[in-house]
Write an enzyme that holds these catalytic residues in place. Structure first.
Site, PDB file in Angstrom:
ATOM      1  N   ALA A 111       0.534  -1.119   0.042  1.00  0.00           N
ATOM      2  CA  ALA A 111       0.161   0.271   0.236  1.00  0.00           C
ATOM      3  C   ALA A 111       1.266   1.190  -0.375  1.00  0.00           C
ATOM      4  O   ALA A 111       0.478   2.168  -1.000  1.00  0.00           O
ATOM      5  CB  ALA A 111      -0.867  -0.258   1.177  1.00  0.00           C
ATOM      6  N   TYR A 112       1.710   1.078   0.550  1.00  0.00           N
ATOM      7  CA  TYR A 112       2.588   2.932   0.984  1.00  0.00           C
ATOM      8  C   TYR A 112       3.161   2.435  -0.363  1.00  0.00           C
ATOM      9  O   TYR A 112       3.532   3.772  -1.008  1.00  0.00           O
ATOM     10  CB  TYR A 112       3.880   1.757   1.844  1.00  0.00           C
ATOM     11  N   SER A 113       4.085   1.709  -0.886  1.00  0.00           N
ATOM     12  CA  SER A 113       4.654   1.436  -1.712  1.00  0.00           C
ATOM     13  C   SER A 113       3.927   2.135  -3.626  1.00  0.00           C
ATOM     14  O   SER A 113       5.177   2.623  -4.335  1.00  0.00           O
ATOM     15  CB  SER A 113       5.436   0.438  -2.504  1.00  0.00           C
ATOM     16  N   LYS A 137       3.165   5.812  -3.109  1.00  0.00           N
ATOM     17  CA  LYS A 137       4.273   6.784  -2.912  1.00  0.00           C
ATOM     18  C   LYS A 137       4.541   6.723  -4.658  1.00  0.00           C
ATOM     19  O   LYS A 137       5.136   7.731  -5.387  1.00  0.00           O
ATOM     20  CB  LYS A 137       5.338   6.661  -2.277  1.00  0.00           C
TER      21      LYS A 137
END
Length: 248
Positions: free
Chosen positions: A154-156, A159
């Site tokens: 989710a973070y990758s 971003k």
């Protein structure tokens, strides 16, 4: 420290109560800017604003909430009369686990803060910048947005979305006095590491050719220049802060 001239400029730093955001705000104040700290940790933002002085103000803001962001933009404009710079630094990593282990709500919450929050802030601040045909926006992406980190989907993904948003908005505004860029730092020692396991932190460190994490002052120095009038040509660009891990 080289002083980048930001005298008279009025800046917003989201996630500015601590960590990377606070380090950036500190550098901006030292360079003569007035700063508004937007952070959902309202009490911490107030305390940090007091430490920074120079007319720094604090706004309790949930960047994932449109109404909260719009209210903060209005308050900042009323306090400063203008907004010359925006640093989108608010972010969360989310849980470290395989994509199939994510709940829909966990996925949504990470994307809403990191990506939608950046959209919300740009959407509210750009019209204020357009009033004076001047502005500098710096979005804090991540090396994870370039390479992807396992067990941090989710973070990758969020971003990576910030990088795409930066390129799109930068090109939309390229014929104006507003520049939009982003940075892709590797890991820094901030409270966000509290959300990660020691094993995952070490996984990231050993992949940095510099063999160390980036210093907050190094991030702040690059951002200060990107927010300055000297950055009059470059827009829609991605600036690497990975210590050699990524070179594109």
């Amino acid at each position: 420290m080289n002083k980048i001239d930001l005298a008279g400029k009025c800046m917003v730093v989201t996630g500015g109560a601590r960590g990377i955001g606070y380090a950036i705000a500190d550098r901006l104040v030292r360079s003569g800017a007035r700063v508004a700290l937007w952070d959902r940790l309202g009490d911490e933002a107030e305390a940090s604003a007091g430490e920074l002085a120079n007319g720094t103000i604090a706004c309790a803001v949930d960047v994932a909430d449109v109404a909260s962001v719009e209210a903060a933009a209005r308050r900042t404009r009323e306090a400063f009369g203008r907004i010359d710079g925006l640093v989108n630094g608010a972010g969360v990593t989310g849980p470290v686990k395989p994509l199939t282990g994510y709940s829909a709500e966990e996925w949504r919450s990470v994307v809403e803060v990191n990506l939608t929050g950046t959209f919300n802030c740009c959407r509210s601040v750009v019209p204020i910048m357009q009033e004076n045909d001047y502005g500098r926006i710096v979005n804090i992406a991540s090396v994870a947005g370039k390479e992807g980190n396992p067990n941090l989907a989710a973070y990758s993904a969020a971003k990576a979305g910030v990088i795409g948003l930066t390129k799109s908005l930068g090109k939309e505004l390229a014929k104006t006095g507003i520049a939009v860029n982003c940075i892709t730092p590797t890991t820094a020692k901030t409270p966000i590491l509290d959300q990660l396991t020691p094993e995952f932190i070490e996984y990231m460190r050993v992949r940095i050719p510099r063999d160390r994490f980036v210093e907050l002052t190094e991030i702040a120095a690059m951002v200060a220049w990107l927010l300055s009038e000297e950055n009059s040509f470059t827009t829609a660009a991605v600036f690497d802060l990975s210590g050699g891990r990524t070179t594109y």
